[in-house]
Design an enzyme around this catalytic site. Structure first.
Site, mmCIF file in Angstrom:
data_model
loop_
_atom_site.group_PDB
_atom_site.id
_atom_site.type_symbol
_atom_site.label_atom_id
_atom_site.label_comp_id
_atom_site.label_asym_id
_atom_site.label_seq_id
_atom_site.Cartn_x
_atom_site.Cartn_y
_atom_site.Cartn_z
ATOM 1 N N LYS A 58 -45.703 22.290 -35.147
ATOM 2 C CA LYS A 58 -45.126 23.428 -35.894
ATOM 3 C C LYS A 58 -44.206 22.898 -36.993
ATOM 4 O O LYS A 58 -44.221 23.382 -38.126
ATOM 5 C CB LYS A 58 -44.344 24.345 -34.947
ATOM 6 N N GLY A 109 -36.258 19.314 -20.077
ATOM 7 C CA GLY A 109 -36.334 19.704 -21.490
ATOM 8 C C GLY A 109 -35.829 21.110 -21.777
ATOM 9 O O GLY A 109 -35.715 21.502 -22.939
ATOM 10 N N ASP A 110 -35.556 21.920 -20.732
ATOM 11 C CA ASP A 110 -35.106 23.301 -20.976
ATOM 12 C C ASP A 110 -33.692 23.342 -21.526
ATOM 13 O O ASP A 110 -32.814 22.602 -21.062
ATOM 14 C CB ASP A 110 -35.126 24.105 -19.673
ATOM 15 N N SER A 164 -42.347 28.748 -34.656
ATOM 16 C CA SER A 164 -41.711 28.960 -33.357
ATOM 17 C C SER A 164 -40.250 28.544 -33.402
ATOM 18 O O SER A 164 -39.866 27.658 -34.171
ATOM 19 C CB SER A 164 -42.466 28.101 -32.333
ATOM 20 N N TYR A 192 -46.292 19.673 -29.285
ATOM 21 C CA TYR A 192 -46.547 21.033 -29.776
ATOM 22 C C TYR A 192 -45.525 21.405 -30.848
ATOM 23 O O TYR A 192 -45.864 21.866 -31.935
ATOM 24 C CB TYR A 192 -46.499 22.039 -28.615
ATOM 25 N N GLY A 229 -56.434 36.178 -30.043
ATOM 26 C CA GLY A 229 -55.439 35.746 -29.057
ATOM 27 C C GLY A 229 -54.382 36.813 -28.801
ATOM 28 O O GLY A 229 -54.471 37.954 -29.286
ATOM 29 N N ASN A 270 -47.302 28.975 -17.536
ATOM 30 C CA ASN A 270 -46.097 28.147 -17.700
ATOM 31 C C ASN A 270 -44.891 29.004 -18.022
ATOM 32 O O ASN A 270 -43.766 28.667 -17.674
ATOM 33 C CB ASN A 270 -46.289 27.157 -18.861
ATOM 34 N N ASN A 275 -62.322 30.820 -32.426
ATOM 35 C CA ASN A 275 -63.366 30.059 -31.727
ATOM 36 C C ASN A 275 -63.406 30.424 -30.239
ATOM 37 O O ASN A 275 -64.161 29.838 -29.481
ATOM 38 C CB ASN A 275 -63.170 28.543 -31.906
ATOM 39 N N PHE A 313 -39.347 33.880 -31.305
ATOM 40 C CA PHE A 313 -38.564 33.484 -30.133
ATOM 41 C C PHE A 313 -39.471 33.662 -28.902
ATOM 42 O O PHE A 313 -40.488 32.982 -28.832
ATOM 43 C CB PHE A 313 -37.188 34.182 -30.157
HETATM 44 P P1 NAD Z 1 -53.297 32.450 -28.057
HETATM 45 O O1 NAD Z 1 -53.765 31.182 -27.457
HETATM 46 O O2 NAD Z 1 -53.386 33.687 -27.252
HETATM 47 O O3 NAD Z 1 -54.057 32.708 -29.444
HETATM 48 C C1 NAD Z 1 -54.462 31.638 -30.274
HETATM 49 C C2 NAD Z 1 -55.905 31.901 -30.672
HETATM 50 O O4 NAD Z 1 -56.339 30.835 -31.522
HETATM 51 C C3 NAD Z 1 -56.862 31.925 -29.472
HETATM 52 O O5 NAD Z 1 -57.632 33.108 -29.532
HETATM 53 C C4 NAD Z 1 -57.728 30.679 -29.662
HETATM 54 O O6 NAD Z 1 -59.044 30.881 -29.177
HETATM 55 C C5 NAD Z 1 -57.661 30.474 -31.163
HETATM 56 N N1 NAD Z 1 -57.847 29.090 -31.609
HETATM 57 C C6 NAD Z 1 -57.202 27.965 -31.189
HETATM 58 N N2 NAD Z 1 -57.632 26.902 -31.859
HETATM 59 C C7 NAD Z 1 -58.584 27.331 -32.735
HETATM 60 C C8 NAD Z 1 -59.399 26.705 -33.700
HETATM 61 N N3 NAD Z 1 -59.389 25.371 -33.885
HETATM 62 N N4 NAD Z 1 -60.244 27.472 -34.432
HETATM 63 C C9 NAD Z 1 -60.299 28.803 -34.248
HETATM 64 N N5 NAD Z 1 -59.557 29.461 -33.340
HETATM 65 C C10 NAD Z 1 -58.700 28.735 -32.594
HETATM 66 O O7 NAD Z 1 -51.791 32.206 -28.552
HETATM 67 P P2 NAD Z 1 -50.696 33.269 -29.021
HETATM 68 O O8 NAD Z 1 -49.680 33.382 -27.940
HETATM 69 O O9 NAD Z 1 -51.343 34.471 -29.544
HETATM 70 O O10 NAD Z 1 -50.009 32.427 -30.186
HETATM 71 C C11 NAD Z 1 -50.441 32.560 -31.527
HETATM 72 C C12 NAD Z 1 -49.674 31.586 -32.394
HETATM 73 O O11 NAD Z 1 -48.280 31.813 -32.241
HETATM 74 C C13 NAD Z 1 -49.908 30.119 -31.990
HETATM 75 O O12 NAD Z 1 -49.957 29.350 -33.176
HETATM 76 C C14 NAD Z 1 -48.668 29.768 -31.198
HETATM 77 O O13 NAD Z 1 -48.357 28.403 -31.289
HETATM 78 C C15 NAD Z 1 -47.605 30.616 -31.901
HETATM 79 N N6 NAD Z 1 -46.476 30.937 -31.023
HETATM 80 C C16 NAD Z 1 -46.689 31.572 -29.835
HETATM 81 C C17 NAD Z 1 -45.624 31.847 -28.992
HETATM 82 C C18 NAD Z 1 -45.840 32.522 -27.668
HETATM 83 O O14 NAD Z 1 -44.931 32.511 -26.836
HETATM 84 N N7 NAD Z 1 -46.988 33.124 -27.398
HETATM 85 C C19 NAD Z 1 -44.317 31.487 -29.380
HETATM 86 C C20 NAD Z 1 -44.124 30.853 -30.612
HETATM 87 C C21 NAD Z 1 -45.215 30.589 -31.447
HETATM 88 N N1 UDP Z 2 -38.482 29.850 -16.199
HETATM 89 C C1 UDP Z 2 -38.347 29.942 -14.827
HETATM 90 N N2 UDP Z 2 -39.480 29.923 -14.063
HETATM 91 C C2 UDP Z 2 -40.728 29.836 -14.592
HETATM 92 C C3 UDP Z 2 -40.860 29.743 -16.004
HETATM 93 C C4 UDP Z 2 -39.713 29.744 -16.770
HETATM 94 O O1 UDP Z 2 -37.229 30.040 -14.314
HETATM 95 O O2 UDP Z 2 -41.721 29.822 -13.837
HETATM 96 C C5 UDP Z 2 -37.275 29.927 -17.062
HETATM 97 C C6 UDP Z 2 -37.112 28.765 -18.023
HETATM 98 O O3 UDP Z 2 -36.362 27.726 -17.408
HETATM 99 C C7 UDP Z 2 -36.359 29.446 -19.189
HETATM 100 C C8 UDP Z 2 -36.898 30.862 -19.173
HETATM 101 O O4 UDP Z 2 -37.431 31.077 -17.859
HETATM 102 O O5 UDP Z 2 -34.970 29.491 -18.910
HETATM 103 C C9 UDP Z 2 -38.007 31.112 -20.199
HETATM 104 O O6 UDP Z 2 -39.009 30.118 -20.021
HETATM 105 P P1 UDP Z 2 -40.388 30.193 -20.844
HETATM 106 O O7 UDP Z 2 -41.194 29.005 -20.435
HETATM 107 O O8 UDP Z 2 -40.992 31.546 -20.671
HETATM 108 O O9 UDP Z 2 -39.921 30.097 -22.367
HETATM 109 P P2 UDP Z 2 -39.244 28.864 -23.161
HETATM 110 O O10 UDP Z 2 -38.437 28.070 -22.185
HETATM 111 O O11 UDP Z 2 -40.382 28.088 -23.728
HETATM 112 O O12 UDP Z 2 -38.388 29.505 -24.194
#
Ligand code: NAD
Ligand code: UDP
Length: 357
Positions: free
Chosen positions: A161, A302-303, A133, A157, A11, A206, A33, A186
């Protein structure tokens, strides 16, 4: 040290962490997966890490498995002796989707993690780094967010966590056999500067940055700014964006810290600085060299107005401080966006995600 198993390593964050671990000369096993990633990322990780073909074969293994499949997990550990640490990225991660499909989120994230912890215990693997997160902080905490703040959530979600953190803390407390670091990210954005790997959301993104990148690429018409009447300097929402390569370095630091530590500890991974929606758009306009159309729409439910981290603990204990600024994050995200648009397989996600013959 033995090898490092990365669940969800194909990922967005996992692939960048894989590159950083390879740069530090570790051996890695990517378990995924491919439900939200492409098989081709493995080759792109090896190329980004400048591995020779021989090195790639000896230092990078791929296990295609689902965390929900206990037998496949047991087999993964049995066929990969010498796993020293697991970095657990795998999970579903879209807040909005989790509200629509709570069962799928609780099932995948919680059962997947319980299965992983069981398999680690059976295989005698005692170190875990978990992708948590900033969403685990209760919304009524004042900024900046400290690790000791009250925890809670407002969506399924976030609750996954919250619950997984608690499960890991409880197991570490009861069992000398597990030590763990919980990393509270963050807002990770950006991509590796070489441009071969990056965030690859399916459908309409999103999150702000991937949405802006798609507007810049002409794939979406205009940026929707979710509210400009917040109590912030320019009225738009403020977040703590962290470059994904800084985040990757944070994981390596956390993992190295775990080598001789017991127990369970949580760390924020952010920059400690807030950037508004308008500031981020301006930085992206500079990166891509054009004005981007935008319009202010209503606030998103929710923001929060302002979210950013206190990052002192990670600096003091892990020796980790993020160094890359918002301009670099946008430059690198734009380079990846252009590569992605031209990449073979760009229009073939299905094909790329199908089982190879
Ligand atoms: P991502 O979706 O790009 O990567 C997650 C990977 O996990 C994917 O490759 C997916 O195929 C794999 N996966 C999901 N369910 C699975 C399962 N049951 N078995 C095996 N593989 C599985 O997401 P990411 O952005 O790289 O995020 C990684 C982690 O960090 C996640 O747990 C996410 O919740 C957490 N996180 C991400 C962010 C963000 O903004 N990207 C922020 C905070 C926390
Ligand atoms: N946001 C926005 N337009 C979008 C997506 C997000 O203005 O299409 C804003 C959102 O309200 C927040 C900031 O950008 O203030 C970051 O949003 P994001 O969804 O990336 O992260 P999170 O809110 O989950 O921290």
């Amino acid at each position: 040290m033995g090898s490092i198993l990365l669940t969800g390593g194909a990922g967005y964050i996992g692939s960048h962490t894989a590159v950083e671990l390879l740069r530090r000369a570790y051996h890695i096993i990517i378990l995924d997966n491919f439900s939200n990633s492409m098989r081709s990322v493995i080759d792109r990780v090896c190329r980004t890490a400048a591995l020779s073909e021989t090195d790639a074969k000896s230092r990078v293994s791929l296990v295609e498995a689902d965390l929900l499949d206990k037998a496949a997990l047991a087999e993964a550990f049995a066929s990969s002796p010498g796993v020293d640490v697991v970095i657990h990225f795998a999970g579903l991660k879209a807040v909005g989707e989790s509200v629509e499909k709570p069962w799928a989120y609780y099932h995948n994230n919680l059962v997947g993690t319980l299965n992983l912890l069981g398999a680690m215990n059976a295989a005698g693997v005692s170190r875990l780094v978990f992708s948590s997160s900033a969403t685990v902080y209760r919304a009524d905490n004042p900024v900046p967010y400290y690790e000791g703040y009250a925890l809670g959530s407002t969506n399924p979600y976030g609750w996954t966590k919250f619950m997984i953190e608690q499960i890991i803390r409880d197991i570490c407390a009861a069992n000398e056999g597990l030590s763990a670091v919980l990393l509270r990210y963050f807002n990770p954005i950006g991509a590796h500067p070489d441009g071969l790997i990056g965030e690859d959301p399916k459908g309409i993104p999103n999150n702000l940055l991937p949405y802006v990148a798609k507007v810049a690429a002409g794939e979406l018409d205009e940026i929707r700014i979710f509210g400009d009447d917040y109590d912030t300097p320019d009225g738009t929402g403020v977040r703590d964006y962290i470059h994904v390569m800084d985040l990757a370095e944070g994981h390596a630091s956390a993992m190295e810290y775990l080598q001789d530590r017991k127990g369970c500890c949580a760390f924020n991974l952010g920059t400690g600085r807030g950037t508004s929606v308008r500031e981020l758009i301006r930085a992206f306009e500079t990166a891509c060299g054009k004005r981007l159309p935008s319009k202010v729409v209503g606030r998103r439910a929710g923001d929060l107005p302002v979210v950013y981290a206190n990052v002192d603990l990670a600096a003091k204990v892990l020796g980790f401080t993020a160094s890359r600024g918002i301009e670099e994050m946008c430059d690198d995200a734009w380079r990846w966006q252009q590569y992605r648009a031209a990449m073979p397989g760009n229009t073939e996600d299905q094909e790329d995600n199908s089982t190879p013959s």
